[in-house]
Motif scaffolding. Structure first.
Motif, mmCIF file in Angstrom:
data_model
loop_
_atom_site.group_PDB
_atom_site.id
_atom_site.type_symbol
_atom_site.label_atom_id
_atom_site.label_comp_id
_atom_site.label_asym_id
_atom_site.label_seq_id
_atom_site.Cartn_x
_atom_site.Cartn_y
_atom_site.Cartn_z
ATOM 1 N N THR A 86 100.753 -9.806 66.122
ATOM 2 C CA THR A 86 100.114 -10.769 67.133
ATOM 3 C C THR A 86 100.246 -12.141 66.831
ATOM 4 N N GLU A 87 100.918 -12.275 65.388
ATOM 5 C CA GLU A 87 100.995 -13.864 65.009
ATOM 6 C C GLU A 87 102.154 -13.478 63.922
ATOM 7 N N PRO A 88 103.384 -13.504 64.609
ATOM 8 C CA PRO A 88 104.686 -13.227 63.596
ATOM 9 C C PRO A 88 104.978 -14.220 62.908
ATOM 10 N N GLN A 89 104.742 -15.421 63.529
ATOM 11 C CA GLN A 89 105.023 -16.866 62.862
ATOM 12 C C GLN A 89 103.657 -17.614 62.956
ATOM 13 N N ARG A 90 103.531 -18.316 61.648
ATOM 14 C CA ARG A 90 102.278 -19.152 61.713
ATOM 15 C C ARG A 90 102.132 -19.841 62.945
ATOM 16 N N GLY A 91 100.744 -19.817 63.690
ATOM 17 C CA GLY A 91 100.524 -20.381 64.917
ATOM 18 C C GLY A 91 101.313 -20.015 66.119
ATOM 19 N N VAL A 92 102.253 -19.075 66.017
ATOM 20 C CA VAL A 92 102.800 -18.451 67.212
ATOM 21 C C VAL A 92 102.430 -17.185 67.534
ATOM 22 N N PHE A 93 101.990 -17.058 68.708
ATOM 23 C CA PHE A 93 100.838 -15.690 68.717
ATOM 24 C C PHE A 93 101.773 -14.801 69.956
ATOM 25 N N ASP A 94 101.732 -13.441 69.654
ATOM 26 C CA ASP A 94 102.504 -12.819 70.664
ATOM 27 C C ASP A 94 101.621 -11.490 70.954
ATOM 28 N N PHE A 95 101.321 -11.410 72.139
ATOM 29 C CA PHE A 95 100.351 -10.274 72.587
ATOM 30 C C PHE A 95 101.015 -9.228 73.294
ATOM 31 N N THR A 96 102.355 -9.293 73.412
ATOM 32 C CA THR A 96 103.129 -8.253 74.195
ATOM 33 C C THR A 96 102.530 -6.738 73.964
ATOM 34 N N ALA A 97 102.457 -6.397 72.672
ATOM 35 C CA ALA A 97 102.247 -5.093 72.370
ATOM 36 C C ALA A 97 100.711 -4.609 72.446
ATOM 37 N N GLY A 98 99.987 -5.452 72.218
ATOM 38 C CA GLY A 98 98.499 -5.234 72.422
ATOM 39 C C GLY A 98 98.199 -5.278 74.239
ATOM 40 N N ASP A 99 98.917 -6.084 74.630
ATOM 41 C CA ASP A 99 98.575 -6.412 76.168
ATOM 42 C C ASP A 99 99.136 -5.121 76.825
ATOM 43 N N GLU A 100 100.295 -4.648 76.577
ATOM 44 C CA GLU A 100 100.748 -3.254 77.111
ATOM 45 C C GLU A 100 99.940 -2.158 77.089
ATOM 46 N N ILE A 101 99.183 -1.845 75.716
ATOM 47 C CA ILE A 101 98.223 -0.696 75.792
ATOM 48 C C ILE A 101 96.767 -1.072 76.614
ATOM 49 N N VAL A 102 96.616 -2.373 76.626
ATOM 50 C CA VAL A 102 95.211 -2.903 77.428
ATOM 51 C C VAL A 102 95.685 -2.433 78.963
ATOM 52 N N ARG A 103 96.640 -2.722 79.302
ATOM 53 C CA ARG A 103 97.189 -2.435 80.865
ATOM 54 C C ARG A 103 97.163 -0.995 81.057
ATOM 55 N N TYR A 104 97.698 -0.231 80.224
ATOM 56 C CA TYR A 104 97.861 1.107 80.139
ATOM 57 C C TYR A 104 96.454 1.863 80.341
ATOM 58 N N ALA A 105 95.536 1.232 79.363
ATOM 59 C CA ALA A 105 94.059 1.669 79.254
ATOM 60 C C ALA A 105 93.456 1.390 80.811
ATOM 61 N N GLN A 106 93.527 -0.120 81.219
ATOM 62 C CA GLN A 106 92.839 -0.293 82.370
ATOM 63 C C GLN A 106 93.425 0.530 83.516
ATOM 64 N N SER A 107 94.598 1.025 83.416
ATOM 65 C CA SER A 107 95.165 1.869 84.682
ATOM 66 C C SER A 107 94.634 3.402 84.688
ATOM 67 N N LYS A 108 94.162 3.681 83.336
ATOM 68 C CA LYS A 108 93.621 5.057 83.334
ATOM 69 C C LYS A 108 92.059 4.968 83.065
ATOM 70 N N GLY A 109 91.544 3.965 83.316
ATOM 71 C CA GLY A 109 90.074 3.636 82.981
ATOM 72 C C GLY A 109 89.627 4.154 81.660
ATOM 73 N N LEU A 110 90.282 3.605 80.786
ATOM 74 C CA LEU A 110 89.819 3.908 79.248
ATOM 75 C C LEU A 110 89.276 2.614 78.581
ATOM 76 N N LYS A 111 88.377 2.901 77.692
ATOM 77 C CA LYS A 111 87.820 1.518 77.111
ATOM 78 C C LYS A 111 88.692 1.302 75.921
ATOM 79 N N VAL A 112 88.892 0.020 75.193
ATOM 80 C CA VAL A 112 89.497 -0.228 74.025
ATOM 81 C C VAL A 112 88.952 -0.789 73.068
ATOM 82 N N ARG A 113 89.230 -0.146 71.762
ATOM 83 C CA ARG A 113 88.869 -0.735 70.452
ATOM 84 C C ARG A 113 89.726 -1.563 70.044
ATOM 85 N N GLY A 114 89.418 -2.997 69.731
ATOM 86 C CA GLY A 114 90.239 -3.696 69.051
ATOM 87 C C GLY A 114 90.678 -3.494 67.557
#
Length: 351
Positions: A86-114
């Motif tokens: 999520t923060e591969p460089q200081r102050g530079v955030f990348d939510f690509t991987a987490g967002d992909e799983i959240v989208r999958y979960a939403q499409s299937k009706g799953l709750k997500v633990r962070g």
């Protein structure tokens, strides 16, 4: 909490050959409409959730991902929300991987633990290799927690805020945060997470805390103190990475209850039960009994809110890559066939 799932071709072949005659048939539990109930359906009837972790590469395995989406009601990103991602460089955030799983979960009706805001492992090199003053590291930690929690506000129902912060003897793990900031970083992290999302549930999470002992005692004392100091803490996560050779934590139910008595929720967050290979009928029967006992222990305590498997199939398991000669840890085999453990979980949820 464990790192990326690693498969072993030799293990896969051996397990498929061995378990071909041992995989169990599904239990025939149906709702009033005649539809076979899933593990999550059965857990929901008991006021709990039943879920499984997933890592991003596994979503490309369509049969696996489809079964995950149909059998479970909750998921945890295995790696996509950790600091290195999520923060591969200081102050530079990348939510690509987490967002992909959240989208999958939403499409299937799953709750997500962070999972997870801070951990001593899988930190980015810029953080691990830096030389930080207390003020600098405190600012970095606050900024990271604030940005990540705000990004996923309303999309996750709980966060593992601080992960694996204790040693086996109950002393604090001397991670980069403890060594620079002292133990107060834990309370700070919880407060910053609460400020970023007032509604999300905030957890501490660790392994080898399922039974009573020095490590779980340390967490009990810490949570008790945090509550006394009015620090926001909502839950305690017991990872439950168990192994047949080490014995079952038979005080698990009582241990869950004592944490619940502190007025916090308890969750089984990363359940798997490994064995020395090759698997055989006796080991799989013992494993099944343990899965049933873990489920029973959670169901026995009202504030045990749910169970999450750390992956549900031996097809995508971290165990063989980290414990040489061990595996077969999950309720489905390499070919997504149900093992005796699956039936034991169903029986516990049904009973």
């Amino acid at each position: 909490m464990r790192t990326t799932h690693i498969r072993s071709a030799a293990f896969a072949t051996a397990t498929v050959l061995l378990l071909g005659g041992l995989a169990s048939a599904p239990a025939a539990t149906a709702d009033s409409g005649g539809k076979t109930q899933t593990l999550h359906d059965l857990a929901r009837d008991q006021g709990r959730y039943f879920g499984s972790a997933v890592d991003n590469p596994e979503l490309a395995d369509t049969p696996y991902a489809d079964l995950l989406g149909s059998e479970f009601g909750q998921t945890t990103p295995g790696n996509g929300m950790k600091w290195y991602a999520t923060e591969p460089q200081r102050g530079v955030f990348d939510f690509t991987a987490g967002d992909e799983i959240v989208r999958y979960a939403q499409s299937k009706g799953l709750k997500v633990r962070g999972h997870t805001l801070l951990w001593h492992s899988q930190l980015p090199d810029w953080l691990n290799n830096g030389t930080w003053s207390a003020d600098e590291l405190r600012s970095i930690l606050r900024n990271h927690i604030t940005k990540v929690v705000k990004h996923y506000r309303g999309k996750v129902f709980a966060w593992d805020v601080a992960n694996e912060i204790m040693n086996e003897d109950g002393t604090y793990r001397e991670n980069i945060f403890y060594k620079t900031l002292g133990p107060g970083y834990i309370a700070d992290a919880l407060r910053w997470a609460r400020a970023a999302d007032p509604k999300v549930k905030l957890y501490l999470n660790d392994y080898n805390v399922e039974g009573t002992g020095a490590k779980s005692d340390a967490y009990y004392a810490l949570i008790k103190q945090l509550k006394a100091d009015r620090v926001p803490i909502d839950g305690f996560g017991m990872q439950a990475h168990l192994a047949l050779q080490y014995g079952f934590p038979y005080q698990m139910r009582q241990n869950i209850q004592r944490f619940a008595d502190l007025r916090v929720d308890v969750a089984i967050t990363e359940l798997d039960i490994r064995m020395f290979l090759p698997a055989d009928e006796a080991k799989l029967a013992q494993q099944a009994d343990w899965y049933g006992q873990v489920t029973d222990a959670c169901l026995a305590v009202k504030r045990c809110v749910g169970i999450t498997l750390w992956g549900y199939s031996d097809r995508h398991s971290w165990i063989p890559g980290f414990f040489e000669g061990e595996g077969a840890a999950l309720p489905w085999d390499e070919n997504l066939r149900r093992k005796p453990a699956y039936d034991a979980i169903r029986k516990a949820l049904t009973d």
